[in-house]
Design a protein around this motif. Structure first.
Motif, PDB file in Angstrom:
ATOM      1  N   PHE A   2      10.104  18.034 -26.967  1.00  0.00           N
ATOM      2  CA  PHE A   2       9.708  17.619 -28.441  1.00  0.00           C
ATOM      3  C   PHE A   2       8.392  18.248 -29.004  1.00  0.00           C
ATOM      4  N   ALA A   3       8.613  18.954 -29.955  1.00  0.00           N
ATOM      5  CA  ALA A   3       7.201  19.920 -30.510  1.00  0.00           C
ATOM      6  C   ALA A   3       7.222  19.820 -32.069  1.00  0.00           C
ATOM      7  N   GLN A   4       8.014  18.816 -32.670  1.00  0.00           N
ATOM      8  CA  GLN A   4       7.818  18.899 -34.142  1.00  0.00           C
ATOM      9  C   GLN A   4       6.437  18.131 -34.756  1.00  0.00           C
ATOM     10  N   PHE A   5       5.915  17.191 -33.661  1.00  0.00           N
ATOM     11  CA  PHE A   5       4.513  16.767 -33.752  1.00  0.00           C
ATOM     12  C   PHE A   5       4.211  16.436 -32.400  1.00  0.00           C
ATOM     13  N   THR A   6       2.812  16.076 -32.204  1.00  0.00           N
ATOM     14  CA  THR A   6       2.341  15.824 -30.822  1.00  0.00           C
ATOM     15  C   THR A   6       1.984  14.298 -30.877  1.00  0.00           C
ATOM     16  N   LEU A   7       2.594  13.763 -29.892  1.00  0.00           N
ATOM     17  CA  LEU A   7       2.201  12.311 -29.661  1.00  0.00           C
ATOM     18  C   LEU A   7       1.025  12.118 -28.668  1.00  0.00           C
ATOM     19  N   PRO A   8       0.008  11.502 -28.931  1.00  0.00           N
ATOM     20  CA  PRO A   8      -1.074  11.365 -28.119  1.00  0.00           C
ATOM     21  C   PRO A   8      -0.695  10.687 -26.807  1.00  0.00           C
ATOM     22  N   GLU A   9      -1.421  10.991 -25.691  1.00  0.00           N
ATOM     23  CA  GLU A   9      -0.834  10.377 -24.441  1.00  0.00           C
ATOM     24  C   GLU A   9      -0.808   8.841 -24.439  1.00  0.00           C
ATOM     25  N   ALA A  10      -1.758   8.330 -25.173  1.00  0.00           N
ATOM     26  CA  ALA A  10      -1.868   6.829 -25.339  1.00  0.00           C
ATOM     27  C   ALA A  10      -0.488   6.127 -25.929  1.00  0.00           C
ATOM     28  N   THR A  11      -0.210   7.032 -26.782  1.00  0.00           N
ATOM     29  CA  THR A  11       1.208   6.452 -27.649  1.00  0.00           C
ATOM     30  C   THR A  11       2.314   6.883 -26.696  1.00  0.00           C
ATOM     31  N   GLN A  12       2.229   7.767 -25.823  1.00  0.00           N
ATOM     32  CA  GLN A  12       3.302   7.907 -24.983  1.00  0.00           C
ATOM     33  C   GLN A  12       3.342   7.019 -23.859  1.00  0.00           C
ATOM     34  N   SER A  38     -19.898  43.535 -34.464  1.00  0.00           N
ATOM     35  CA  SER A  38     -18.959  42.808 -34.008  1.00  0.00           C
ATOM     36  C   SER A  38     -17.832  42.269 -35.136  1.00  0.00           C
ATOM     37  N   TRP A  39     -16.769  42.576 -34.671  1.00  0.00           N
ATOM     38  CA  TRP A  39     -15.622  41.916 -35.950  1.00  0.00           C
ATOM     39  C   TRP A  39     -15.099  40.487 -35.268  1.00  0.00           C
ATOM     40  N   SER A  40     -15.431  39.353 -36.056  1.00  0.00           N
ATOM     41  CA  SER A  40     -15.269  37.920 -35.624  1.00  0.00           C
ATOM     42  C   SER A  40     -14.085  37.343 -36.561  1.00  0.00           C
ATOM     43  N   LEU A  41     -13.219  36.850 -35.784  1.00  0.00           N
ATOM     44  CA  LEU A  41     -12.270  36.099 -36.444  1.00  0.00           C
ATOM     45  C   LEU A  41     -11.827  34.833 -35.956  1.00  0.00           C
ATOM     46  N   GLN A  42     -11.327  33.729 -36.814  1.00  0.00           N
ATOM     47  CA  GLN A  42     -11.030  32.553 -36.347  1.00  0.00           C
ATOM     48  C   GLN A  42      -9.818  32.222 -37.108  1.00  0.00           C
ATOM     49  N   ALA A  43      -8.930  31.385 -36.001  1.00  0.00           N
ATOM     50  CA  ALA A  43      -7.566  31.261 -36.529  1.00  0.00           C
ATOM     51  C   ALA A  43      -7.149  29.725 -36.321  1.00  0.00           C
ATOM     52  N   ARG A  44      -6.288  29.150 -37.114  1.00  0.00           N
ATOM     53  CA  ARG A  44      -5.770  27.821 -36.934  1.00  0.00           C
ATOM     54  C   ARG A  44      -4.168  27.961 -37.037  1.00  0.00           C
ATOM     55  N   LEU A  45      -3.595  27.116 -36.231  1.00  0.00           N
ATOM     56  CA  LEU A  45      -1.977  27.144 -36.175  1.00  0.00           C
ATOM     57  C   LEU A  45      -1.875  25.787 -36.088  1.00  0.00           C
ATOM     58  N   TYR A  46      -0.632  25.478 -37.100  1.00  0.00           N
ATOM     59  CA  TYR A  46      -0.139  24.105 -37.262  1.00  0.00           C
ATOM     60  C   TYR A  46       1.322  24.024 -36.704  1.00  0.00           C
ATOM     61  N   ASN A  47       1.475  22.912 -36.163  1.00  0.00           N
ATOM     62  CA  ASN A  47       3.148  22.571 -35.784  1.00  0.00           C
ATOM     63  C   ASN A  47       3.848  22.211 -37.115  1.00  0.00           C
ATOM     64  N   PRO A  48       5.072  21.909 -36.980  1.00  0.00           N
ATOM     65  CA  PRO A  48       5.896  21.717 -38.329  1.00  0.00           C
ATOM     66  C   PRO A  48       5.319  20.390 -38.764  1.00  0.00           C
ATOM     67  N   ALA A  49       4.831  19.317 -38.113  1.00  0.00           N
ATOM     68  CA  ALA A  49       4.069  18.466 -38.853  1.00  0.00           C
ATOM     69  C   ALA A  49       2.623  18.818 -39.486  1.00  0.00           C
ATOM     70  N   ALA A  55      23.448  17.125 -34.376  1.00  0.00           N
ATOM     71  CA  ALA A  55      23.872  18.347 -34.686  1.00  0.00           C
ATOM     72  C   ALA A  55      22.972  19.273 -33.819  1.00  0.00           C
ATOM     73  N   ALA A  56      23.486  20.642 -33.430  1.00  0.00           N
ATOM     74  CA  ALA A  56      22.576  21.371 -32.729  1.00  0.00           C
ATOM     75  C   ALA A  56      21.301  21.763 -33.128  1.00  0.00           C
ATOM     76  N   GLU A  57      20.929  21.608 -34.693  1.00  0.00           N
ATOM     77  CA  GLU A  57      19.722  21.791 -34.912  1.00  0.00           C
ATOM     78  C   GLU A  57      18.580  20.498 -34.763  1.00  0.00           C
ATOM     79  N   SER A  58      19.253  19.380 -34.133  1.00  0.00           N
ATOM     80  CA  SER A  58      18.206  18.104 -34.326  1.00  0.00           C
ATOM     81  C   SER A  58      17.504  18.255 -33.029  1.00  0.00           C
ATOM     82  N   ARG A  59      16.490  17.559 -33.124  1.00  0.00           N
ATOM     83  CA  ARG A  59      15.140  17.553 -32.238  1.00  0.00           C
ATOM     84  C   ARG A  59      15.123  16.052 -31.623  1.00  0.00           C
ATOM     85  N   VAL A  60      15.262  15.605 -30.514  1.00  0.00           N
ATOM     86  CA  VAL A  60      15.416  14.357 -29.948  1.00  0.00           C
ATOM     87  C   VAL A  60      13.735  14.147 -29.614  1.00  0.00           C
ATOM     88  N   LEU A  61      13.339  12.939 -30.162  1.00  0.00           N
ATOM     89  CA  LEU A  61      11.832  12.459 -29.731  1.00  0.00           C
ATOM     90  C   LEU A  61      11.902  11.444 -28.577  1.00  0.00           C
TER      91      LEU A  61
END
Length: 268
Positions: free
Chosen positions: A83-93, A201-212, A112-118
């Motif tokens: 499940f990757a829609q949002f990340t459950l902390p280890e303590a919550t798991q 030097s060419w310096s870059l910063q990036a941020r990546l967000y999950n679906p949540a 449905a096929a598009e559903s994701r099971v938590l």
């Protein structure tokens, strides 16, 4: 933890037909109540335990309820690893594995096929493939379905064990945040200077967000740099404090185009 303004309608039939909230949560709602939801086009979270509520859910959500007789059974929650829609902390798991079982009806929800099971159902010592809590997208809006009753037992147990409701509240806050999150196009955001001086030097910063829209950096982030003469350079960002960083040194003078790419839960 984020805070939300909540309005309670009990019974749900008292909910004004012209209401327009960011998220609707129903507990064992029947078909007549849920029929109004079809016209609202708003995120929906259903907690369904009775046969009537499950049948009603099957009429407004993608999926199918297969009733297998009267009665109920107790099931533990098992976190679905992919499940990757949002990340459950280890303590919550860990807490979910210890919380008391919920009651579910005899039967099976065919998602449905598009559903994701938590969460999946564990009956006794056997972890089944039957969903307990799932998320998906209906007609343009996100939805969630929890197929169990007595959810209040989780909250009481969390307090008895920890003296607070932190894990329970975090779980529901993450679910609500995911359901209400807007669909923006730029889940990958890269900050890069438009030009640099020679030998700089060419310096870059990036941020990546999950679906949540939670910040993540568990997956590789790659960049392809193409010079005006067609020569291509490939780089991989390093992971730093939940974000990504890249420093490109000694680039020859010229005009360049770049493309950064990451693959998260099958999305590029």
């Amino acid at each position: 933890v984020a805070s939300y303004q909540v309005e309670l309608y009990q019974p749900a039939a008292e909910l004004p037909a012209d209401s327009l909230f960011d998220l609707y949560i129903y507990h064992d709602a029947g078909r007549e109540v849920l029929r109004q939801q079809e016209d609202r086009s708003r995120p929906l979270l259903l907690i369904a335990y009775t046969s009537e509520a499950l049948q009603a859910a099957a009429q407004v959500l993608p999926g199918q309820w297969e009733n297998r007789g009267k009665g109920s059974e107790s099931v533990q929650a098992v976190v679905q690893p992919d499940f990757a829609q949002f990340t459950l902390p280890e303590a919550t798991q860990q807490a979910l594995a210890e919380w008391p079982p919920l009651h579910t009806r005899y039967g099976r929800w065919r998602p449905a096929a598009e559903s994701r099971v938590l969460l999946r159902q564990k009956i006794g010592q056997v972890a089944s493939d039957r969903p307990l809590w799932l998320f998906g997208r209906g007609t343009g809006q996100r939805y969630s379905l929890l197929l169990g009753g007595n959810v209040w037992r989780w909250r009481l147990y969390d307090y008895r064990q920890e003296g607070q409701h932190e894990q329970f509240d975090r779980l529901w806050q993450q679910a609500a945040q995911y359901l209400m999150a807007e669909n923006i196009q730029e889940r990958l955001q890269v900050e890069a200077p438009s030009q640099v001086a020679r030998q700089e030097s060419w310096s870059l910063q990036a941020r990546l967000y999950n679906p949540a829209y939670e910040l993540v950096n568990e997956v590789p982030l790659d960049m392809r740099l193409r010079r005006e003469d067609g020569k291509t350079f490939r780089y991989r960002f390093s992971r730093r404090n939940g974000r990504y960083a890249l420093e490109v040194k000694s680039l020859p003078a010229g005009h360049y185009r770049w493309r950064a790419q990451a693959v998260l839960d099958g999305d590029t």
